[in-house]
Design an enzyme around this catalytic site. Structure first.
Site, PDB file in Angstrom:
ATOM      1  CE1 TYR A 146      -3.655   2.625   0.948  1.00 18.08           C
ATOM      2  CE2 TYR A 146      -1.777   3.649   2.041  1.00 18.08           C
ATOM      3  CZ  TYR A 146      -3.062   3.728   1.532  1.00 18.08           C
ATOM      4  OH  TYR A 146      -3.737   4.911   1.591  1.00 18.08           O
ATOM      5  CD  GLU A 168      -5.917   4.409  -1.018  1.00 13.77           C
ATOM      6  OE1 GLU A 168      -6.013   4.730   0.173  1.00 13.77           O
ATOM      7  OE2 GLU A 168      -6.861   3.896  -1.648  1.00 13.77           O
TER       8      GLU A 168
END
Ligand code: GDP
Ligand code: MN
Length: 387
Positions: free
Chosen positions: A109, A197
């Site tokens: 992530y 993101e």
């Protein structure tokens, strides 16, 4: 403002972030042609909606030929995709992204958001990718590496080292992450993002790092100077009444109860919704007419409020400061007489020209329920609902 994955990937690509080869399609045939062009052995067909969790909801399919890609696109296009982020109503899929399949070794992530309490952007990274970062933060916060970036000195070469080695990556992997991080951060700043993101950032079996998913949210207040971003807005992904309200500079938010709320100011909106809940009902929406509303704006706002089918009673709660109570009263009376309102309308007015406002409502010959104070207003609206 939100954009689609394929749009976010195009932006990231222009900042040097590696993304899978691919293109967006609106028909199964187009999807098949794109797969042929890409020419790999596996393909991924991905529903494009402004919500995550598509994988679990059936909006992502891994296939092994151009024909299968076409069939997968046929199944996904037009489907109502329900994920934990769409709510139970789901979203209709109008576009699919066709990409080369990637062989995944590990999912990481990587994200940048604004940390309001520290008044600067924060980069967050984790080896627990592919799942929601909120869940990782809740269950095992020690698995998230955070690096706050000073807006004064900006992104520096030591940042990727701290993050990469903090994740336990090796020297070669940190080297590859360097370009990705600086591209992600630069795009975040230059495009006025609230969030950028990559989840997951994938470590491939071949040892490369590649952005398999991308999400970007933008600050609406920056859109006037980011025309290229504003042009990416997809109205299909927004609530039609919210779009209508934004045309008149009104803030309208759809909720799931049955009391329509017209207020001025966000703080009063919150307080109004709270008192409705405490009194035993639930707001269907709220419409914030703001400070400088005109009769025309109040009227348009009321009509938007009334076109919400869930509204069974209305609570108008206004504190007249810049917006005068008489202006509000004229707007509401005009709207109520034109739209033939069948549900009870409770009004609580206070502030500038309140006497004049109340007189206009009383003399209108319409059936307003006038309340003194917020508590009484909430009680009257609940009573009216029961009746
Ligand atoms: P989201 O569920 O909406 O966040 O969509 P993502 O783009 O993050 O995809 C969800 C999951 O699908 C990923 O975490 C991967 O496990 C899987 N996936 C997506 N693309 C590929 C691919 O190219 N190859 C493989 N094997 N899996 C993929
Ligand atoms: Mn994802």
């Amino acid at each position: 403002m939100k954009i689609h994955e394929y749009q976010a990937k195009e932006i990231l690509k222009s900042y040097g972030v590696p993304v899978p080869k691919g293109r967006v399609a609106e028909t199964p045939e187009e999807a098949g042609r794109i797969a042929k062009e890409i020419g790999t052995e596996t393909f991924v067909v991905k529903a494009q909606i402004h919500a995550g969790g598509r994988g679990k909801g059936g909006g992502i399919r891994v296939v092994h030929s151009a024909r299968e890609a076409q069939n997968a696109a046929k199944k996904i296009l037009g489907m109502t995709l329900v994920t934990h982020q769409t709510g139970p109503a789901g979203r209709i899929v109008r576009k699919v992204l066709i990409e080369e399949g990637v062989e995944i070794e590990e999912e990481l992530y990587l994200g940048v958001v604004v940390d309001r309490s520290k008044a600067c952007p924060v980069i967050m990274a984790s080896r627990e990718g592919g799942v929601e970062i909120e869940r990782v933060a809740g269950e095992s916060p020690e698995k998230i590496v955070k690096e706050w970036i000073s807006p004064v000195t900006g992104f520096r070469p030591f940042h990727p080292n701290k993050i990469g080695f903090g994740l336990g990556l090796n020297l070669g992997q940190v080297g590859k992450m360097r370009g990705i991080l600086s591209g992600l951060y630069k795009s975040f700043i230059e495009k006025d993002c609230l969030l950028a993101e990559i989840n997951p950032l994938v470590l491939t079996k071949g040892g490369d790092l590649i952005a398999l998913d991308a999400k970007m949210n933008f600050d609406d207040n920056g859109l006037f100077r980011r025309k290229e971003i504003a042009a990416l807005r997809d109205l299909n992904e927004e609530d039609p009444l919210e779009i209508e309200a934004s045309k008149y500079n009104l803030n309208y938010i759809k909720l799931d109860g049955n009391v329509g709320c017209m207020v001025n100011g966000a703080g009063l909106a919150m307080a109004t919704m709270d008192i409705i809940k405490v009194t035993g009902a639930a707001p269907a929406n709220f419409l914030d007419v703001g400070g400088g509303a005109t009769v025309e704006m109040v009227k348009n706002g009321f009509e938007i409020l009334m076109s919400d089918k869930d509204v069974k009673a209305v609570l108008i709660n206004i504190f007249g400061g810049i917006l005068r109570c008489d202006t509000l009263a004229v707007g509401v009376t005009e709207a109520v007489s034109e739209v033939k309102v069948k549900v009870p309308v409770v009004v609580r007015l206070e502030g500038t020209n309140v006497e004049e406002g109340r007189r206009i409502l009383r003399d209108s010959g319409l059936n307003f329920i006038i309340a003194q104070g917020m508590k009484e207003a909430a009680e009257k609206v609940v009573e009216a609902l029961k009746a």
